[in-house]
Design a protein around this motif. Structure first.
Motif, PDB file in Angstrom:
ATOM      1  N   LEU A 109      48.207  38.581 -79.296  1.00  0.00           N
ATOM      2  CA  LEU A 109      47.933  37.162 -79.527  1.00  0.00           C
ATOM      3  C   LEU A 109      48.178  36.291 -78.291  1.00  0.00           C
ATOM      4  O   LEU A 109      48.014  35.075 -78.359  1.00  0.00           O
ATOM      5  N   LEU A 110      48.560  36.899 -77.181  1.00  0.00           N
ATOM      6  CA  LEU A 110      48.815  36.122 -75.968  1.00  0.00           C
ATOM      7  C   LEU A 110      47.548  35.448 -75.472  1.00  0.00           C
ATOM      8  O   LEU A 110      46.452  35.991 -75.566  1.00  0.00           O
ATOM      9  N   LYS A 111      47.715  34.277 -74.901  1.00  0.00           N
ATOM     10  CA  LYS A 111      46.616  33.541 -74.262  1.00  0.00           C
ATOM     11  C   LYS A 111      46.461  34.042 -72.828  1.00  0.00           C
ATOM     12  O   LYS A 111      47.351  34.704 -72.289  1.00  0.00           O
ATOM     13  N   ALA A 112      45.348  33.714 -72.199  1.00  0.00           N
ATOM     14  CA  ALA A 112      45.029  34.212 -70.854  1.00  0.00           C
ATOM     15  C   ALA A 112      46.148  33.925 -69.852  1.00  0.00           C
ATOM     16  O   ALA A 112      46.535  34.801 -69.081  1.00  0.00           O
ATOM     17  N   ARG A 113      46.679  32.711 -69.860  1.00  0.00           N
ATOM     18  CA  ARG A 113      47.733  32.383 -68.882  1.00  0.00           C
ATOM     19  C   ARG A 113      49.010  33.179 -69.152  1.00  0.00           C
ATOM     20  O   ARG A 113      49.741  33.526 -68.237  1.00  0.00           O
ATOM     21  N   GLU A 114      49.270  33.490 -70.431  1.00  0.00           N
ATOM     22  CA  GLU A 114      50.445  34.281 -70.783  1.00  0.00           C
ATOM     23  C   GLU A 114      50.263  35.736 -70.363  1.00  0.00           C
ATOM     24  O   GLU A 114      51.194  36.361 -69.846  1.00  0.00           O
ATOM     25  N   VAL A 115      49.066  36.261 -70.563  1.00  0.00           N
ATOM     26  CA  VAL A 115      48.766  37.619 -70.107  1.00  0.00           C
ATOM     27  C   VAL A 115      48.939  37.688 -68.591  1.00  0.00           C
ATOM     28  O   VAL A 115      49.598  38.593 -68.066  1.00  0.00           O
ATOM     29  N   ALA A 116      48.367  36.718 -67.891  1.00  0.00           N
ATOM     30  CA  ALA A 116      48.465  36.682 -66.424  1.00  0.00           C
ATOM     31  C   ALA A 116      49.926  36.647 -65.984  1.00  0.00           C
ATOM     32  O   ALA A 116      50.318  37.353 -65.047  1.00  0.00           O
ATOM     33  N   TYR A 117      50.735  35.829 -66.647  1.00  0.00           N
ATOM     34  CA  TYR A 117      52.155  35.740 -66.315  1.00  0.00           C
ATOM     35  C   TYR A 117      52.834  37.099 -66.460  1.00  0.00           C
ATOM     36  O   TYR A 117      53.549  37.552 -65.565  1.00  0.00           O
ATOM     37  N   HIS A 118      52.634  37.755 -67.608  1.00  0.00           N
ATOM     38  CA  HIS A 118      53.308  39.036 -67.864  1.00  0.00           C
ATOM     39  C   HIS A 118      52.816  40.132 -66.926  1.00  0.00           C
ATOM     40  O   HIS A 118      53.606  40.984 -66.511  1.00  0.00           O
ATOM     41  N   LEU A 119      51.536  40.123 -66.588  1.00  0.00           N
ATOM     42  CA  LEU A 119      51.028  41.121 -65.641  1.00  0.00           C
ATOM     43  C   LEU A 119      51.672  40.935 -64.271  1.00  0.00           C
ATOM     44  O   LEU A 119      52.061  41.907 -63.623  1.00  0.00           O
ATOM     45  N   THR A 120      51.801  39.688 -63.854  1.00  0.00           N
ATOM     46  CA  THR A 120      52.417  39.401 -62.564  1.00  0.00           C
ATOM     47  C   THR A 120      53.910  39.685 -62.601  1.00  0.00           C
ATOM     48  O   THR A 120      54.454  40.356 -61.714  1.00  0.00           O
ATOM     49  N   ASP A 121      54.575  39.187 -63.635  1.00  0.00           N
ATOM     50  CA  ASP A 121      56.024  39.344 -63.744  1.00  0.00           C
ATOM     51  C   ASP A 121      56.440  40.815 -63.836  1.00  0.00           C
ATOM     52  O   ASP A 121      57.437  41.214 -63.240  1.00  0.00           O
ATOM     53  N   SER A 122      55.677  41.616 -64.555  1.00  0.00           N
ATOM     54  CA  SER A 122      56.021  43.032 -64.720  1.00  0.00           C
ATOM     55  C   SER A 122      55.576  43.881 -63.541  1.00  0.00           C
ATOM     56  O   SER A 122      55.974  45.033 -63.427  1.00  0.00           O
TER      57      SER A 122
END
Length: 165
Positions: A109-122
């Motif tokens: 259910l993540l939004k695009a900006r949330e997906v981007a954040y988690h991909l970068t953060d991880s």
């Protein structure tokens, strides 16, 4: 009740001074391999009318692992996974572990900006995302260049239901 899971288990052998260390990420895929060896025709996954045997699950997860390794994923790399509770989730999850990578599960259910954040953060080196449906457009939430079927050179062939980039 609180349960604490440790990434490593220890076992002492009487003839050794030091504990034997078993990485849990190596043991989990071994459970599937052992089950496929012992009971290849038994049902591992049921989804509606569809069923996968342990042998089929093992073969499919090996394909995912081989794909990841062929794309340069190394032991310890992080691979993100955003997929609803479908057989493909289990196949990809085991494949990531078999490649020696760490699974970074992302909520569908993540939004695009949330997906981007988690991909970068991880610091995920690859990302598997289901294309989803009109009700659950998971793949469209992926950042540009990381959408299913994308051309970053790190994905599954175009036309597959799930993609890694």
């Amino acid at each position: 009740m609180t349960v604490i899971l440790r990434p490593t288990t220890y076992r002492r052998r009487a003839d050794l001074e030091e504990p034997i260390v078993h990485s849990s990420s190596r043991l989990v895929p071994r459970l599937l391999t052992d089950s496929a060896d012992r009971h290849p025709e038994r049902t591992a996954i049921v989804h509606g009318e569809d069923q996968l045997s342990y042998a089929e699950l093992e073969a499919a997860s090996n394909q995912v692992a081989n794909l990841l390794v062929s794309r340069g994923i190394l032991r310890g790399d992080k691979v993100a996974l955003s997929c609803p509770n479908l057989p493909s989730f289990t196949i990809i999850y085991f494949g990531i572990l078999k490649a020696g990578a760490t699974v970074v599960p992302l909520n569908v259910l993540l939004k695009a900006r949330e997906v981007a954040y988690h991909l970068t953060d991880s610091e995920a080196k690859a990302y598997f995302a289901s294309e989803g449906s009109a009700e659950l457009p998971i793949g469209r939430a992926a950042p540009p260049g990381r959408r299913p079927g994308g051309s970053t050179g790190r994905g599954l062939p175009r036309g597959r239901r799930d993609a890694a980039v």
